[in-house]
Write a protein that holds these residues in place. Sequence first.
Motif, PDB file in Angstrom:
ATOM      1  N   PHE A  60       0.817  -1.217   0.000  1.00  0.00           N
ATOM      2  CA  PHE A  60       0.000   0.000   0.000  1.00  0.00           C
ATOM      3  C   PHE A  60       0.854   1.272   0.000  1.00  0.00           C
ATOM      4  CE2 PHE A  60      -3.682  -2.477   1.879  1.00  0.00           C
ATOM      5  CZ  PHE A  60      -4.637  -2.096   0.962  1.00  0.00           C
ATOM      6  N   GLN A  61       2.169   1.129   0.132  1.00  0.00           N
ATOM      7  CA  GLN A  61       3.079   2.287   0.187  1.00  0.00           C
ATOM      8  C   GLN A  61       2.669   3.238   1.311  1.00  0.00           C
ATOM      9  OE1 GLN A  61       4.012   3.770  -3.955  1.00  0.00           O
ATOM     10  NE2 GLN A  61       2.532   2.164  -4.515  1.00  0.00           N
ATOM     11  N   THR A  62       2.594   2.666   2.513  1.00  0.00           N
ATOM     12  CA  THR A  62       2.124   3.440   3.664  1.00  0.00           C
ATOM     13  C   THR A  62       2.906   3.068   4.913  1.00  0.00           C
ATOM     14  OG1 THR A  62       0.166   4.034   4.964  1.00  0.00           O
ATOM     15  CG2 THR A  62       0.356   1.732   4.312  1.00  0.00           C
ATOM     16  N   GLN A  63       2.859   3.965   5.881  1.00  0.00           N
ATOM     17  CA  GLN A  63       3.405   3.706   7.212  1.00  0.00           C
ATOM     18  C   GLN A  63       2.289   3.387   8.202  1.00  0.00           C
ATOM     19  OE1 GLN A  63       6.792   3.641   7.849  1.00  0.00           O
ATOM     20  NE2 GLN A  63       6.913   3.857   5.618  1.00  0.00           N
ATOM     21  N   ASN A  64       1.056   3.264   7.727  1.00  0.00           N
ATOM     22  CA  ASN A  64      -0.076   3.065   8.628  1.00  0.00           C
ATOM     23  C   ASN A  64       0.115   1.831   9.505  1.00  0.00           C
ATOM     24  OD1 ASN A  64      -1.468   5.289   7.663  1.00  0.00           O
ATOM     25  ND2 ASN A  64      -2.765   4.108   6.270  1.00  0.00           N
ATOM     26  N   ARG A  65       0.015   2.018  10.819  1.00  0.00           N
ATOM     27  CA  ARG A  65       0.075   0.877  11.720  1.00  0.00           C
ATOM     28  C   ARG A  65      -1.075  -0.080  11.440  1.00  0.00           C
ATOM     29  NH1 ARG A  65      -1.193  -2.925  14.279  1.00  0.00           N
ATOM     30  NH2 ARG A  65      -1.011  -3.406  16.503  1.00  0.00           N
ATOM     31  N   TRP A  66      -2.266   0.480  11.180  1.00  0.00           N
ATOM     32  CA  TRP A  66      -3.452  -0.356  10.988  1.00  0.00           C
ATOM     33  C   TRP A  66      -3.562  -0.763   9.527  1.00  0.00           C
ATOM     34  CZ3 TRP A  66      -4.840  -2.460  15.145  1.00  0.00           C
ATOM     35  CH2 TRP A  66      -4.776  -1.768  16.369  1.00  0.00           C
ATOM     36  N   THR A  67      -2.857  -1.817   9.173  1.00  0.00           N
ATOM     37  CA  THR A  67      -2.860  -2.385   7.824  1.00  0.00           C
ATOM     38  C   THR A  67      -3.000  -3.886   7.998  1.00  0.00           C
ATOM     39  OG1 THR A  67      -1.405  -0.597   7.073  1.00  0.00           O
ATOM     40  CG2 THR A  67      -1.577  -2.540   5.657  1.00  0.00           C
ATOM     41  N   PHE A  68      -4.124  -4.453   7.553  1.00  0.00           N
ATOM     42  CA  PHE A  68      -4.416  -5.852   7.880  1.00  0.00           C
ATOM     43  C   PHE A  68      -5.392  -6.413   6.858  1.00  0.00           C
ATOM     44  CE2 PHE A  68      -6.941  -2.914  10.352  1.00  0.00           C
ATOM     45  CZ  PHE A  68      -8.227  -3.406  10.307  1.00  0.00           C
ATOM     46  N   GLY A 197      -8.535  -3.201  -0.778  1.00  0.00           N
ATOM     47  CA  GLY A 197      -8.228  -3.916  -2.005  1.00  0.00           C
ATOM     48  C   GLY A 197      -8.831  -5.305  -2.005  1.00  0.00           C
ATOM     49  N   GLY A 198      -8.404  -6.106  -2.949  1.00  0.00           N
ATOM     50  CA  GLY A 198      -8.823  -7.494  -3.052  1.00  0.00           C
ATOM     51  C   GLY A 198      -7.690  -8.283  -3.683  1.00  0.00           C
ATOM     52  N   LEU A 199      -7.705  -9.583  -3.489  1.00  0.00           N
ATOM     53  CA  LEU A 199      -6.619 -10.418  -4.005  1.00  0.00           C
ATOM     54  C   LEU A 199      -6.811 -10.828  -5.449  1.00  0.00           C
ATOM     55  CD1 LEU A 199      -6.005 -12.976  -1.084  1.00  0.00           C
ATOM     56  CD2 LEU A 199      -5.181 -10.618  -1.312  1.00  0.00           C
ATOM     57  N   GLN A 200      -8.050 -10.828  -5.948  1.00  0.00           N
ATOM     58  CA  GLN A 200      -8.396 -11.584  -7.151  1.00  0.00           C
ATOM     59  C   GLN A 200      -8.067 -10.891  -8.460  1.00  0.00           C
ATOM     60  OE1 GLN A 200     -10.495  -9.991  -5.174  1.00  0.00           O
ATOM     61  NE2 GLN A 200     -12.243  -9.160  -6.270  1.00  0.00           N
ATOM     62  N   LYS A 201      -7.436  -9.741  -8.397  1.00  0.00           N
ATOM     63  CA  LYS A 201      -7.091  -9.048  -9.633  1.00  0.00           C
ATOM     64  C   LYS A 201      -5.568  -8.974  -9.751  1.00  0.00           C
ATOM     65  CE  LYS A 201     -11.556  -6.671  -9.603  1.00  0.00           C
ATOM     66  NZ  LYS A 201     -12.215  -7.231 -10.798  1.00  0.00           N
ATOM     67  N   CYS A 202      -4.973  -7.803  -9.643  1.00  0.00           N
ATOM     68  CA  CYS A 202      -3.532  -7.695  -9.899  1.00  0.00           C
ATOM     69  C   CYS A 202      -2.676  -8.421  -8.874  1.00  0.00           C
ATOM     70  CB  CYS A 202      -3.126  -6.228  -9.950  1.00  0.00           C
ATOM     71  SG  CYS A 202      -3.917  -5.286 -11.270  1.00  0.00           S
ATOM     72  N   LEU A 203      -3.182  -8.659  -7.663  1.00  0.00           N
ATOM     73  CA  LEU A 203      -2.402  -9.364  -6.653  1.00  0.00           C
ATOM     74  C   LEU A 203      -2.264 -10.851  -6.964  1.00  0.00           C
ATOM     75  CD1 LEU A 203      -3.608  -7.697  -3.326  1.00  0.00           C
ATOM     76  CD2 LEU A 203      -1.394  -7.430  -4.437  1.00  0.00           C
ATOM     77  N   PRO A 211      -7.464  -6.802   1.754  1.00  0.00           N
ATOM     78  CA  PRO A 211      -6.492  -5.968   2.459  1.00  0.00           C
ATOM     79  C   PRO A 211      -7.048  -4.573   2.705  1.00  0.00           C
ATOM     80  CG  PRO A 211      -5.476  -7.095   0.589  1.00  0.00           C
ATOM     81  CD  PRO A 211      -6.949  -7.288   0.457  1.00  0.00           C
ATOM     82  N   ILE A 212      -6.708  -4.001   3.853  1.00  0.00           N
ATOM     83  CA  ILE A 212      -7.186  -2.675   4.216  1.00  0.00           C
ATOM     84  C   ILE A 212      -6.087  -1.938   4.957  1.00  0.00           C
ATOM     85  CG2 ILE A 212      -8.187  -3.477   6.413  1.00  0.00           C
ATOM     86  CD1 ILE A 212     -10.462  -1.417   5.989  1.00  0.00           C
ATOM     87  N   THR A 213      -6.008  -0.636   4.762  1.00  0.00           N
ATOM     88  CA  THR A 213      -5.086   0.200   5.531  1.00  0.00           C
ATOM     89  C   THR A 213      -5.833   1.428   6.014  1.00  0.00           C
ATOM     90  OG1 THR A 213      -2.906   1.240   5.559  1.00  0.00           O
ATOM     91  CG2 THR A 213      -4.164   1.424   3.506  1.00  0.00           C
ATOM     92  N   ILE A 214      -5.545   1.831   7.257  1.00  0.00           N
ATOM     93  CA  ILE A 214      -6.318   2.863   7.943  1.00  0.00           C
ATOM     94  C   ILE A 214      -5.357   3.846   8.589  1.00  0.00           C
ATOM     95  CG2 ILE A 214      -8.047   3.299   9.738  1.00  0.00           C
ATOM     96  CD1 ILE A 214      -8.875   0.332   9.440  1.00  0.00           C
ATOM     97  N   SER A 215      -5.543   5.125   8.349  1.00  0.00           N
ATOM     98  CA  SER A 215      -4.695   6.149   8.952  1.00  0.00           C
ATOM     99  C   SER A 215      -5.001   6.289  10.433  1.00  0.00           C
ATOM    100  CB  SER A 215      -4.914   7.497   8.255  1.00  0.00           C
ATOM    101  OG  SER A 215      -6.192   8.029   8.586  1.00  0.00           O
ATOM    102  N   ASP A 216      -4.079   6.897  11.171  1.00  0.00           N
ATOM    103  CA  ASP A 216      -4.322   7.155  12.597  1.00  0.00           C
ATOM    104  C   ASP A 216      -5.550   8.038  12.779  1.00  0.00           C
ATOM    105  OD1 ASP A 216      -2.151   5.625  13.327  1.00  0.00           O
ATOM    106  OD2 ASP A 216      -0.793   7.332  13.578  1.00  0.00           O
ATOM    107  N   ARG A 217      -5.720   8.999  11.870  1.00  0.00           N
ATOM    108  CA  ARG A 217      -6.868   9.913  11.965  1.00  0.00           C
ATOM    109  C   ARG A 217      -8.174   9.154  11.829  1.00  0.00           C
ATOM    110  NH1 ARG A 217      -8.824  14.859   8.177  1.00  0.00           N
ATOM    111  NH2 ARG A 217      -8.483  13.379   6.473  1.00  0.00           N
ATOM    112  N   ALA A 218      -8.248   8.249  10.856  1.00  0.00           N
ATOM    113  CA  ALA A 218      -9.464   7.456  10.675  1.00  0.00           C
ATOM    114  C   ALA A 218      -9.645   6.474  11.822  1.00  0.00           C
ATOM    115  CB  ALA A 218      -9.408   6.714   9.349  1.00  0.00           C
ATOM    116  N   ALA A 219      -8.553   5.862  12.289  1.00  0.00           N
ATOM    117  CA  ALA A 219      -8.649   4.907  13.395  1.00  0.00           C
ATOM    118  C   ALA A 219      -9.179   5.589  14.659  1.00  0.00           C
ATOM    119  CB  ALA A 219      -7.287   4.279  13.665  1.00  0.00           C
TER     120      ALA A 219
END
Length: 409
Positions: A60-68, A197-203, A211-219
């Motif tokens: 995801f090109q992120t530093q987000n702690r909440w990436t799962f 995102g989802g696995l079934q295309k480019c991944l 897959p999901i990533t969430i900023s501290d602000r959103a969390a």
Amino acid sequence: MTTTQTFGELDHPSRLLMGPGPINVHPRVLRAMSVQLLGQFDPEFTGYMNETMALYRQVFQTQNRWTFLIDGTSRAAIEAALVSVLAPGDDVVVVNAGRFGLLLSEIAQRCDAKVTTVEGEWGKVVDPQAVEDAVKRVRPRLVACVHGDTSTTMAQPIAAIGEICQRYDALLYVDATATIGGMSTPVDAWRADIVTGGLQKCLGGPSGSGPITISDRAAEHINGRKHVEAGIATAGSVAGNGRRIASNYFDLAMIMDYWSDKRLNHHTEAASMLYAARECARVVLEEGLQARFARHAQAGAAVVAGVEAMGLSVYGDKAHKMTNVTAVVIPPGVDGDRVRARMRTDFEIEIGTAFGPLAGKVWRIGAMGVNARKHAVLTTLAALEAVLRGEGYGFTAGAGVDAALGVFS
């Protein structure tokens, strides 16, 4: 007396899936899915969870702690994001220029949010100025948009929308299901707050994990709506204030507790899907993001060159076209469904149809993951040439394959 019917063992032909998704699964991912299960709190398994988080931060090109991961298809991740952010009465601006913009509006309406759509023409992207005008007028809690909408094959520029959201203090949600792992999805550079995102295309994986990533602000906002911890209602949090998250399964605050060091029970993690998602990310990162994006761009350019050499037209604004999916205008007098059927029955190749305003008007050809390669593109174009000639559509035989070869060489 009833007869027990067990049907047969699964044994269908190995098709080349060259539609808008799903695609063929990478062999390494299939092998990972066959690994024996572990308990959801086994230290080795929770170690795999932590590794998966670290891998997807890079994807995801992120530093987000909440990436799962969200257990479920890519739509499960979309719904988890919107249900966990939007409370009844919240304003949301949805950028809509295709089928999946409509989906975001539909889910937001189910949250009883007040939806304002910024409408764009199918085959084009939405002008960021129109988005800013709506955000300035509405002052929404959330702006929701799709990065690559496979219904139109357009890729919406996101960075300008991220800048707008920052200036007006709105959260930004982006659906990157169709682009993650194939086009750049620079979450931090976009200043996006939630991206799924989802696995079934480019991944190059199976459908079933988001897959999901969430900023501290959103969390912080999501956790502010939290209403259950360890099975006990949090005092004063909740009842009757209309702010609690309506879903249990898609409650991101509760899911984050499971993916945190607390390891609070929320659901039984889909172990085989976690193995698949983990291996998808490993394959992506071993190839290298920039190399992978370039490979998808080259394969997509070869598809475009091939179909245009056959005298076919590519649908939509080519300046904003997704690299990994191409919409091809069905020529007059050609039965689009029959062409797709013959591609499948004669060559074991699947290309996509369309829906909404484009139903019966275009085919959609994807070149993603393991299929974003020369042999897959050339095989698909050669088959399409043969079928079109059989349908009476005239062009120089071999023109499409030759043009695509030129791109690859």
